[in-house]
Structure formats: C-alpha cells, structure tokens
Scaffold this active site. Sequence first.
Site, mmCIF file in Angstrom:
data_model
loop_
_atom_site.group_PDB
_atom_site.id
_atom_site.type_symbol
_atom_site.label_atom_id
_atom_site.label_comp_id
_atom_site.label_asym_id
_atom_site.label_seq_id
_atom_site.Cartn_x
_atom_site.Cartn_y
_atom_site.Cartn_z
ATOM 1 N N ASP A 183 -6.554 -7.065 4.027
ATOM 2 C CA ASP A 183 -5.989 -5.721 4.145
ATOM 3 C C ASP A 183 -6.097 -5.235 5.588
ATOM 4 O O ASP A 183 -7.196 -5.159 6.132
ATOM 5 C CB ASP A 183 -6.795 -4.791 3.213
ATOM 6 C CG ASP A 183 -6.220 -3.394 3.110
ATOM 7 O OD1 ASP A 183 -5.148 -3.130 3.669
ATOM 8 O OD2 ASP A 183 -6.873 -2.555 2.446
ATOM 9 N N HIS A 243 -1.124 -1.255 -4.257
ATOM 10 C CA HIS A 243 -2.432 -1.014 -3.633
ATOM 11 C C HIS A 243 -2.562 0.475 -3.312
ATOM 12 O O HIS A 243 -1.687 1.055 -2.656
ATOM 13 C CB HIS A 243 -2.521 -1.853 -2.357
ATOM 14 C CG HIS A 243 -3.825 -1.773 -1.622
ATOM 15 N ND1 HIS A 243 -4.910 -2.553 -1.948
ATOM 16 C CD2 HIS A 243 -4.214 -1.012 -0.567
ATOM 17 C CE1 HIS A 243 -5.913 -2.289 -1.113
ATOM 18 N NE2 HIS A 243 -5.514 -1.336 -0.268
ATOM 19 N N SER A 300 0.852 -1.196 0.000
ATOM 20 C CA SER A 300 0.000 0.000 0.000
ATOM 21 C C SER A 300 0.887 1.245 0.000
ATOM 22 O O SER A 300 1.642 1.494 0.952
ATOM 23 C CB SER A 300 -0.889 0.001 1.245
ATOM 24 O OG SER A 300 -1.425 1.297 1.415
ATOM 25 N N HIS A 351 -8.412 0.843 -3.939
ATOM 26 C CA HIS A 351 -9.335 0.561 -2.833
ATOM 27 C C HIS A 351 -10.042 1.875 -2.496
ATOM 28 O O HIS A 351 -9.450 2.759 -1.877
ATOM 29 C CB HIS A 351 -8.514 0.021 -1.647
ATOM 30 C CG HIS A 351 -9.314 -0.231 -0.419
ATOM 31 N ND1 HIS A 351 -8.726 -0.524 0.801
ATOM 32 C CD2 HIS A 351 -10.661 -0.254 -0.198
ATOM 33 C CE1 HIS A 351 -9.673 -0.712 1.709
ATOM 34 N NE2 HIS A 351 -10.845 -0.541 1.134
ATOM 35 N N ASP A 389 -4.876 3.337 -1.556
ATOM 36 C CA ASP A 389 -5.969 3.616 -0.622
ATOM 37 C C ASP A 389 -6.505 5.018 -0.855
ATOM 38 O O ASP A 389 -5.831 6.008 -0.574
ATOM 39 C CB ASP A 389 -5.446 3.476 0.818
ATOM 40 C CG ASP A 389 -5.192 2.029 1.174
ATOM 41 O OD1 ASP A 389 -6.127 1.219 1.039
ATOM 42 O OD2 ASP A 389 -4.047 1.699 1.551
ATOM 43 N N MET A 398 -9.139 7.796 0.073
ATOM 44 C CA MET A 398 -10.002 8.165 1.220
ATOM 45 C C MET A 398 -10.508 9.593 1.052
ATOM 46 O O MET A 398 -9.783 10.459 0.551
ATOM 47 C CB MET A 398 -9.197 8.060 2.516
ATOM 48 C CG MET A 398 -8.542 6.697 2.719
ATOM 49 S SD MET A 398 -7.745 6.597 4.311
ATOM 50 C CE MET A 398 -6.878 5.020 4.159
ATOM 51 N N MET A 453 -12.325 4.156 -0.552
ATOM 52 C CA MET A 453 -13.023 4.387 0.722
ATOM 53 C C MET A 453 -13.656 5.768 0.621
ATOM 54 O O MET A 453 -13.304 6.702 1.340
ATOM 55 C CB MET A 453 -12.027 4.286 1.883
ATOM 56 C CG MET A 453 -11.602 2.857 2.166
ATOM 57 S SD MET A 453 -10.061 2.729 3.076
ATOM 58 C CE MET A 453 -8.896 2.766 1.705
ATOM 59 N N MET A 507 -11.321 -6.866 5.262
ATOM 60 C CA MET A 507 -10.546 -5.920 6.058
ATOM 61 C C MET A 507 -10.343 -6.453 7.470
ATOM 62 O O MET A 507 -11.292 -6.862 8.141
ATOM 63 C CB MET A 507 -11.228 -4.554 6.089
ATOM 64 C CG MET A 507 -11.259 -3.946 4.706
ATOM 65 S SD MET A 507 -11.033 -2.168 4.675
ATOM 66 C CE MET A 507 -9.457 -1.932 5.463
HETATM 67 C C1 DX5 Z 1 -6.686 0.967 5.660
HETATM 68 C C2 DX5 Z 1 -6.115 0.659 4.311
HETATM 69 C C3 DX5 Z 1 -4.970 -0.289 4.294
HETATM 70 C C4 DX5 Z 1 -3.752 0.162 5.037
HETATM 71 C C5 DX5 Z 1 -2.836 -1.010 5.252
HETATM 72 O O1 DX5 Z 1 -7.844 1.699 5.493
HETATM 73 O O2 DX5 Z 1 -7.117 0.083 3.492
HETATM 74 O O3 DX5 Z 1 -4.640 -0.631 2.948
HETATM 75 O O4 DX5 Z 1 -3.069 1.186 4.367
HETATM 76 O O5 DX5 Z 1 -1.808 -0.616 6.075
HETATM 77 P P1 DX5 Z 1 -1.193 -1.575 7.187
HETATM 78 O O6 DX5 Z 1 -0.620 -2.760 6.467
HETATM 79 O O7 DX5 Z 1 -0.151 -0.707 7.832
HETATM 80 O O8 DX5 Z 1 -2.305 -1.955 8.126
HETATM 81 ZN ZN ZN Z 2 -6.544 -0.696 1.482
#
Ligand code: DX5
Ligand code: ZN
Length: 227
Positions: free
Chosen positions: A180, A38, A13, A71, A40, A42, A73, A142
């Site tokens: 994840d 990956h 990520s 991903h 993220d 947000m 969110m 998750m």
């Molecule tokens: C959380 C994200 C994850 C996160 C993973 O909302 O979806 O992808 O960045 O990070 P670690 O491996 O540090 O939990």
């Molecule tokens: Zn993620």
Amino acid sequence: MPQSGQKTIIAPSLLSADLLNLQTEIDLITKAGADWLHLDIMDGHFVPNLTFGPEFVRQIKKISQLPIDVHLMISPADAFIDAFAKAGASYITIHPEADFHPHRTLQKIKSHGVKAGIALSPGTPIETVYPLLEIIDLILIMTVNPGFSGQKFIAHPLEKLKALRKLIDTHKYPILLEVDGGVDKTTAKEITCAGADVLVTGQYVFSKDMPVSSDVYKSRIEDLRKQ
Ligand code: DX5
Ligand code: ZN
C-alpha cells in the site's frame, strides 16, 4: 511473485475516488475488474488526516458485493473493532503501534469471523509481525508513511516483503501479503516480483487526467497486473 498460480488482487482505495459520485465510481471500478475495495480510516491522531467511520463502511456494503478491506489508521483501534466488523468489513488491518495489546485486538477481529491484518509502516521492523503470524490472515506492507494518498513510493520496505514471502511460503502460513502506497504502472512490477499478493492503488487508478470510464479504469488495473 504472489502465491503460486494466483492472480494479483487489486484493491482500489476509495480515498482517491470522487466521493460526491461514489456509487458511480464503485460501479465503474467493479466493472473494470477491481477485486476488493480498500478503505483508509484515519483519526487525525494516529495519522495527521481524517477520513471515514463505520457508517461509511456500512453504506458501501449495501451497494457493493466486493470484499471490503478496512485499513485502520486509528489509535486505539481496539475500541472500534466491533463497529467496523458489524458494518461489514471482510478484512480489518491494524497498526501494531496503535494498541497496547495488538494480539488482543487481532483476536477481537477474528471473533467476528472477519480476517485480521497487521500493517508495517516503513519504520516498523519486520520482527514486529513474528509473534502474530499464527493469528493473522494478511500483512500490509506500507511503501509510504500512513496518512495520505498520492505520496512518493518508498522502496526499502520491499526487503521486508521479500523476506516475508520466503517465510510464509516456507511455513505455508495462509497469509496474504498486501502493498500500500505509491503503487502505479512503474512500481507495480517490482512489487509483484518481490512477492505481493494484493496491490492497493489510490491516485494511480482513480486519476482524473482523462474522462473516467470503466475502460480507462480497466486498462490501469490491467497495467498493474502485468508483470
Ligand atoms: C495511505 C493509505 C493508502 C493510500 C494509497 O495512508 O493507506 O491506502 O490511500 O494511495 P496511493 O496509491 O495514492 O499512494
Ligand atoms: Zn491504506
């Protein structure tokens, strides 16, 4: 175990990478054996954090050959599917709570020729995914609540993972199971044994507790693949 005969796919990520040296980070993690990147995304609304937009994905696509695993969110996700698909996403995963009509949003993802995924937060029941099995390519389970990297691993979603592994293998659905959140050297074995095909890793792989190099990243990736 992952789908028989397949090696575990590792998806670092970029949220945990050194963003001011992102090109170097991507080069090092690619050389180290990462399979996907990956991303993220947000929005400060669906989750209490803000990160990247489609332009960020487009720039990464220009410098990397690796599949980009987006991903989302964000809520509603529907309004941004076209932009992320055009930016070069290989997979786009949504949270079912983020849209009034998740099935329609998944159809929109597929209409771009992009693989579609559904994410199950720790509090989201497994049944949510049943009406979507015919259309999805990936289920993201998750093991933290969405919003931040570096959170403590939550183990109970592995029960959903085990049940989904069984269901997918029985019905031969072409669906990958991704985990994840809090994936590290100590949790990876249990997660892989429960049936994950793909492991997302943020803080563990990008940790700066020693000078970064592709060898350091490689040994961390290999630790995650060891069973
Ligand atoms: C959380 C994200 C994850 C996160 C993973 O909302 O979806 O992808 O960045 O990070 P670690 O491996 O540090 O939990
Ligand atoms: Zn993620």
